[in-house]
Every structure is written in structure tokens, then in C-alpha cells.
Design a protein around this motif. Structure first.
Motif, PDB file in Angstrom:
ATOM      1  N   GLY A  38     129.297 -29.651 -12.419  1.00 40.06           N
ATOM      2  CA  GLY A  38     129.370 -30.257 -10.957  1.00 40.06           C
ATOM      3  C   GLY A  38     130.686 -31.269 -11.035  1.00 40.06           C
ATOM      4  O   GLY A  38     131.304 -31.373 -12.337  1.00 40.06           O
ATOM      5  N   ASP A  58     129.886 -31.891  -5.747  1.00 41.28           N
ATOM      6  CA  ASP A  58     129.428 -30.516  -5.408  1.00 41.28           C
ATOM      7  C   ASP A  58     128.766 -30.179  -6.869  1.00 41.28           C
ATOM      8  O   ASP A  58     129.429 -30.519  -7.911  1.00 41.28           O
ATOM      9  CB  ASP A  58     130.381 -29.772  -4.824  1.00 41.28           C
ATOM     10  CG  ASP A  58     130.110 -28.595  -4.137  1.00 41.28           C
ATOM     11  OD1 ASP A  58     128.476 -28.391  -4.313  1.00 41.28           O
ATOM     12  OD2 ASP A  58     130.809 -28.074  -3.517  1.00 41.28           O
ATOM     13  N   GLU A  93     127.842 -26.019  -9.034  1.00 41.78           N
ATOM     14  CA  GLU A  93     127.823 -24.827  -9.348  1.00 41.78           C
ATOM     15  C   GLU A  93     126.885 -24.148 -10.255  1.00 41.78           C
ATOM     16  O   GLU A  93     126.867 -24.674 -11.301  1.00 41.78           O
ATOM     17  CB  GLU A  93     129.256 -24.049  -9.376  1.00 41.78           C
ATOM     18  CG  GLU A  93     129.216 -22.537  -9.231  1.00 41.78           C
ATOM     19  CD  GLU A  93     130.465 -21.982  -9.404  1.00 41.78           C
ATOM     20  OE1 GLU A  93     130.878 -20.988  -9.805  1.00 41.78           O
ATOM     21  OE2 GLU A  93     131.370 -22.833  -9.055  1.00 41.78           O
ATOM     22  N   LEU A 111     135.940 -26.863  -9.127  1.00 44.83           N
ATOM     23  CA  LEU A 111     134.926 -27.769  -8.511  1.00 44.83           C
ATOM     24  C   LEU A 111     135.667 -29.168  -8.138  1.00 44.83           C
ATOM     25  O   LEU A 111     135.588 -29.519  -6.872  1.00 44.83           O
ATOM     26  CB  LEU A 111     133.996 -28.202  -9.091  1.00 44.83           C
ATOM     27  CG  LEU A 111     132.738 -26.888  -9.190  1.00 44.83           C
ATOM     28  CD1 LEU A 111     131.385 -27.419 -10.008  1.00 44.83           C
ATOM     29  CD2 LEU A 111     131.840 -26.873  -7.523  1.00 44.83           C
ATOM     30  N   VAL A 152     136.446 -30.891  -4.599  1.00 45.49           N
ATOM     31  CA  VAL A 152     135.642 -32.205  -4.386  1.00 45.49           C
ATOM     32  C   VAL A 152     136.904 -33.168  -4.049  1.00 45.49           C
ATOM     33  O   VAL A 152     136.558 -34.179  -3.353  1.00 45.49           O
ATOM     34  CB  VAL A 152     134.832 -32.416  -5.403  1.00 45.49           C
ATOM     35  CG1 VAL A 152     134.251 -33.916  -5.372  1.00 45.49           C
ATOM     36  CG2 VAL A 152     133.623 -31.617  -5.632  1.00 45.49           C
TER      37      VAL A 152
END
Length: 283
Positions: free
Chosen positions: A216, A235, A237, A255, A259
Motif C-alpha cells: 500500500g 490505497d 493492492e 500506488l 495516492v
């Protein structure tokens, strides 16, 4: 016509939503968006109201003064912004370019309602990227012995550009109170979300060796507590044992760019309110 935005916080009590709506109605404004939140534990009310001024009886320079009696009546802290304001941003980066390049690309594409006025780095690597984007580049090298002087020069540079938001786009230097105190709740940082499990160097190598299943990224306002400031956006994944270290690093960079951009956009669109060590982020 630009819209007006009220950002409000105050002790919770009956009549707050009605009072704000009544103010907009009395000014012949038209509410486009309204969102509120109550922190039950603290008893604090937060609200963001965006309204049109097309038919309003108030000029934009009169909104804050006209709203003051409402704010005083309820003990509100109220900030007034306008949708055509373009906050002045300085982006700080070190050697990695993914977050810097993404922000510059989004800005050139008109996705960020702001002005990136400077790129500043402790390395010279990104001069060409900044020049390509039409943004002044400043190289401020730093060593442990020169950190105090470098940060003093950094603050002077930021103030010279009248910067309203500082974005740490993988700027790998720990900021001291010299910078943090000059821009309270105006510095956004991005980092991987492995903390506090995998601290120090090579976090993706540590994560891969431990077989993590999620990676993240976290964007937050920078404070004196390193990497522990009020969070704006996060966020994650999913990953698996099939992912190599290179795979994790690539997904992590993706990410981080998304973000960070999400957090910057929320700030420049006047959707964030800091309360203690957390952030209210309106949709």
C-alpha cells in the motif's frame, strides 16, 4: 462563475446545518454540494458547503465578513475559499522521479486546480524534467553538516515563490521544525504503507521475504512525528508469492503516484480539515 466553499468546524449542537443553509439562502446562493460529519467522541461538527454565486447578493470579497455573525454565534472556525483559486505548489523530490513526473503530467493535463511554481531537489537529476514542464528547478544539495543552512535556504525559496502547499514527492530528507513550523498542515508526504513493520532501507525486500499479501501507500500531512501525521489518502493492492521484489516495487510506485495525486487534489479543492492527528476528507 466560480463557486464558494465554506469549510467549518465547531462544537456540535442543534441548528448548525440549518444556520449555514439559511445563510446561503439569504445571500441568494445555490448549494451545489454539502457534506457534514460529527466526531461523536469529541463532540465536534465538520462541514463543507459549496455554493454558486451567480445570483448571489454578496460579492466574493463579502462572503467571509457576512458569514462572521453565524460563525460567532456557534463558535465556528470557518474558512472561505473559491473554486477558481489555484494554490501555489512547490514539489520536492530526491532521486526517484515517478511521483514528480506524475504530478507534473497531471498538472499539464489540467487535472490539478493549482499552479506548480517550483521543483526543488537535493539532487540535480530532475532539472530536465522540470524544464520540459516549464517549471523552475532549484538544486539544494544537503549533507548532515549543511542541513540547517539548506533548510533555511529552502524556506526562503518557498516564501519567495509564495508557496501555499509543499508536496514531498519522494523527497528523502527528514524535515526539521525549520520547515514544518513554517508550513503547518501545508506539507504532504507520500510513503509505502509497510510502516511500522518494515522500517529502514529495502522495505520491499523485507516485505517479499515475509510473504506479504497486501502492499500500500499512504499520503499524509507532515509533522514532527516522522511518517505519523494526519492521513489524507491510502490505497492497497493484493500481491502474492509469485511477485518478485521488482514486481512489488513497481506496484508500490504505481500506488504512490495515485495516492499522492489523490491527496494533493483533495487539499487544493479545499476538501480537507485537520483535527488533532487525523484528517476529515470530504468527497
Amino acid at each position: 462563475m466560480p463557486t464558494a466553499v465554506l469549510l467549518i468546524s465547531c462544537p456540535d449542537r442543534p441548528g448548525l446545518v440549518h444556520a449555514v443553509a439559511e445563510f446561503v439562502l439569504a445571500a441568494n446562493g445555490n448549494v451545489l454540494h454539502a457534506e457534514q460529519h460529527v466526531d461523536r467522541e469529541a463532540g465536534v461538527f465538520f462541514q463543507r458547503v459549496e455554493f454558486e454565486l451567480d445570483e448571489a447578493t454578496l460579492g466574493r470579497d463579502q462572503v467571509a465578513t457576512a458569514f462572521a455573525p453565524v460563525a460567532n454565534r456557534f463558535g465556528m472556525h470557518a474558512d472561505v475559499h473559491f473554486s477558481d483559486e489555484r494554490p501555489r505548489i512547490a514539489v520536492l523530490a530526491s532521486r526517484e522521479a515517478h511521483c514528480l513526473g506524475d504530478l507534473l503530467g497531471r498538472w499539464r493535463a489540467g487535472e490539478l486546480p493549482a499552479e506548480i511554481v517550483a521543483v526543488i531537489s537535493n539532487h540535480a537529476d530532475h532539472a530536465a524534467l522540470a524544464t520540459f514542464s516549464g517549471v523552475p528547478f532549484h538544486h539544494l544539495p544537503v549533507t548532515p553538516d549543511t542541513k540547517a543552512a539548506q533548510e533555511a535556504a529552502l524556506v526562503e525559496l518557498l516564501r519567495g515563490y509564495r508557496v501555499e502547499l509543499v508536496v514531498l514527492a519522494r523527497y528523502m530528507q527528514v524535515l526539521t521544525s525549520t520547515v514544518l513550523d513554517a508550513f503547518p498542515a501545508q506539507i504532504i508526504n507520500i510513503h509505502h504503507s509497510f510502516l511500522p513493520a518494515f522500517v529502514g532501507a529495502r522495505p520491499y525486500h523485507q516485505a517479499q521475504q515475509r510473504g506479504v499479501k497486501l502492499i500500500g501507500a499512504t499520503a499524509h500531512y507532515a509533522t514532527a512525528d516522522l511518517d505519523e501525521g494526519p492521513i489524507i489518502a491510502q490505497d492497497v493492492e493484493p500481491v502474492s508469492h509469485r511477485d518478485s521484489v521488482a514486481d512489488l516495487i513497481g506496484k508500490g510506485r504505481d500506488l504512490e503516484t495515485v495516492v499522492l495525486a489523490r491527496a494533493v487534489r483533495a487539499h487544493v479543492e479545499h476538501r480537507t480539515l485537520v483535527f488533532g492527528n487525523k484528517t476529515i476528507v470530504f468527497g
